[in-house]
Write an enzyme that holds these catalytic residues in place. Structure first.
Site, PDB file in Angstrom:
ATOM      1  N   ARG A  95       0.787  -1.225   0.000  1.00  0.00           N
ATOM      2  CA  ARG A  95       0.000   0.000   0.000  1.00  0.00           C
ATOM      3  C   ARG A  95       0.830   1.293   0.000  1.00  0.00           C
ATOM      4  O   ARG A  95       0.545   2.200  -0.789  1.00  0.00           O
ATOM      5  CB  ARG A  95      -1.013   0.005   1.161  1.00  0.00           C
ATOM      6  CG  ARG A  95      -2.159  -0.968   0.951  1.00  0.00           C
ATOM      7  CD  ARG A  95      -2.884  -0.721  -0.370  1.00  0.00           C
ATOM      8  NE  ARG A  95      -3.943  -1.703  -0.604  1.00  0.00           N
ATOM      9  CZ  ARG A  95      -3.850  -2.728  -1.431  1.00  0.00           C
ATOM     10  NH1 ARG A  95      -2.742  -2.929  -2.126  1.00  0.00           N
ATOM     11  NH2 ARG A  95      -4.856  -3.557  -1.602  1.00  0.00           N
ATOM     12  N   SER A 173     -13.415 -11.251  -2.692  1.00  0.00           N
ATOM     13  CA  SER A 173     -12.647 -10.029  -2.876  1.00  0.00           C
ATOM     14  C   SER A 173     -11.173 -10.409  -2.817  1.00  0.00           C
ATOM     15  O   SER A 173     -10.687 -10.952  -1.825  1.00  0.00           O
ATOM     16  CB  SER A 173     -13.000  -9.049  -1.761  1.00  0.00           C
ATOM     17  OG  SER A 173     -12.042  -8.027  -1.745  1.00  0.00           O
TER      18      SER A 173
HETATM   19  N1  ARG Z   1      -6.510  -7.774   5.595  1.00  0.00           N
HETATM   20  C1  ARG Z   1      -5.306  -7.683   4.842  1.00  0.00           C
HETATM   21  C2  ARG Z   1      -4.535  -6.453   5.210  1.00  0.00           C
HETATM   22  O1  ARG Z   1      -5.087  -5.568   5.800  1.00  0.00           O
HETATM   23  C3  ARG Z   1      -5.498  -7.835   3.349  1.00  0.00           C
HETATM   24  C4  ARG Z   1      -6.730  -7.293   2.726  1.00  0.00           C
HETATM   25  C5  ARG Z   1      -6.745  -7.576   1.255  1.00  0.00           C
HETATM   26  N2  ARG Z   1      -7.895  -7.127   0.571  1.00  0.00           N
HETATM   27  C6  ARG Z   1      -8.731  -7.890  -0.138  1.00  0.00           C
HETATM   28  N3  ARG Z   1      -9.705  -7.327  -0.752  1.00  0.00           N
HETATM   29  N4  ARG Z   1      -8.579  -9.176  -0.236  1.00  0.00           N
HETATM   30  O2  ARG Z   1      -3.383  -6.344   4.948  1.00  0.00           O
END
Ligand code: ARG
Length: 422
Positions: A95, A173
């Site tokens: 990110r 997702s």
């Molecule tokens: N929960 C994880 C994080 O906060 C990954 C989230 C990934 N998103 C998704 N839409 N699969 O790092």
């Protein structure tokens, strides 16, 4: 220059970011939206989807290649053995890299604002904004600010005739980059639901594959200063090394995690991940540290690693604390040079041999076969054995005596008291 207002949007071509395009114009009065897709190793279809959707929306679309920067970030995470509750942090590490790349495009294009399509429930909003709020640009989060739900977005897309049918989502997702593939949502939200095999794309069912002679495969990973540089003696650039291991280890079913994850906002969420290269490299790296670091370096590094991983999870690797942690990590990594042999078996990437010039190891001192000259002579250990645990034995004895004394006083005293009171 005109006073045209422009916003750069983190754009994937999925439902959330697609509905953000008209909403930024209608609800936020922007004259122009620029879509930015950052390449951190997503599959090619995702770029096709983003490209097609952008075209259908008549959106000015940029694709930025950040694979190298991201791969380096992932391998830096290996130096700190970084995992959060067992998750190797693929999404979390990506990110800030994505946010930086979008900010660069926004600045180059004289944008007034940056926007993302994250919901108000997840971690990504925090990770993006931690980077963006360090700039003068306005930060917009339409999905969170307008309280959008998936259902509303679907209806709105239908009404506006937005190009959302393709969709990479399907049932789940999914967030994919070089370091991990994350699958969440729909039925998987129920912690009691057993995921079907078809949620996995990077890993085959563990325990199936062997080599042609029915053996489990081994590979040799070479590290320099804590950084993996070669596989089976062949040097590889970072991106290629990670991709190679994802393919190979994934074919042996290595690197599946099914977990309850504690998000930053306090929510517990069920998450599924695949991360074959990450698991292989993390296991190998830790095995090499086991050979070259002293016991006290290893113990202290566990605490440093834990702090490092937490900051990575939060998307806050730019914190001053992390610079200080990196100082410790990098000093220890000067000795993490050598090779580790990893065996793929039963869905595991198991270190089975390690070698280094920095090994804190003397064969003659440790061997059962010889009476050593440079290490511990057996007879010398008698004194150590005599006093090993001395303090605990003494403490237990003292406590037992004190208890006995107390019991004695109570029986004497209680007799008198009870007779007085009755
Ligand atoms: N929960 C994880 C994080 O906060 C990954 C989230 C990934 N998103 C998704 N839409 N699969 O790092």
């Amino acid at each position: 220059m005109t006073d045209k207002k422009t916003v750069a949007l983190a754009f994937s071509g999925g439902l959330d970011t697609t509905v953000c395009v008209p909403l930024l114009e209608e609800e936020y009065d922007y004259d122009e939206v620029i879509g930015v897709t950052v390449d951190v190793g997503q599959p090619a279809e995702e770029f096709d989807e983003a490209e097609e959707t952008a075209e259908a929306l008549d959106l000015d679309h940029y694709v930025v290649d950040a694979k190298d920067a991201f791969a380096q970030q992932c391998l830096d995470a290996v130096k700190a053995n970084a995992t959060y509750q067992g998750y190797p942090l693929g999404t979390a590490l990506a990110r800030p890299v994505i946010a930086e790349a979008i900010l660069d495009v926004a600045v180059e294009n004289d944008c007034d604002a940056v926007a993302h399509g994250c919901t108000g429930k997840g971690n990504d909003q925090l990770r993006f904004e931690a980077v963006w709020r360090d700039s003068d640009l306005e930060v917009i989060a339409p999905v969170r600010e307008l309280g959008l739900t998936r259902e509303w977005e679907m209806e709105y897309a239908d009404e506006k005739d937005l190009p959302v049918e393709g969709g990479n989502e399907g049932d789940w997702s999914i967030d994919t980059n070089l370091w991990s593939r994350s699958v969440e949502g729909a039925d998987l939200e129920d912690p009691g639901y057993v995921p079907p095999e078809d949620i996995y794309e990077w890993t085959d069912a563990p325990g199936q594959k062997t080599t042609e002679d029915g053996e489990f495969e081994t590979i040799e990973i070479t590290f320099e200063d804590g950084y993996p540089v070669a596989i089976d003696g062949e040097e590889m650039p970072e991106v290629q090394l990670i991709e190679y291991l994802n393919d190979l280890a994934g074919s042996y079913g290595v690197g599946r995690t099914d977990m309850m994850e504690d998000r930053m906002l306090g929510l517990k969420v069920r998450e599924n991940y695949e991360h074959p290269a990450a698991t292989t490299l993390l296991n190998a790296h830790e095995a090499l540290e086991g050979l070259v670091l002293t016991e006290e370096e290893r113990a202290f590094k566990k605490q440093v690693d834990q702090q490092w991983a937490e900051k990575a999870y939060e998307g806050l690797l730019s914190a001053p604390l992390v610079d200080a942690l990196d100082g410790f990590v990098d000093t220890t990594q000067q000795k993490v040079t050598g090779t580790v042999t990893v065996k793929f078996e039963g869905g595991q990437a198991r270190p089975v041999a390690r070698e280094s010039d920095y090994a804190v190891y003397s064969e003659s001192a440790a061997s059962f076969n010889t009476e050593s000259v440079d290490g511990i002579a057996q007879a010398d250990a008698t004194g150590v054995a005599k006093y090993h645990g001395f303090q605990s034995r003494l403490a237990n004895e003292v406590a037992a005596n004190a208890e006995a004394k107390k019991a004695e006083l109570l029986t004497d005293g209680s007799g008198d008291e009870s007779s007085e009171e009755n």
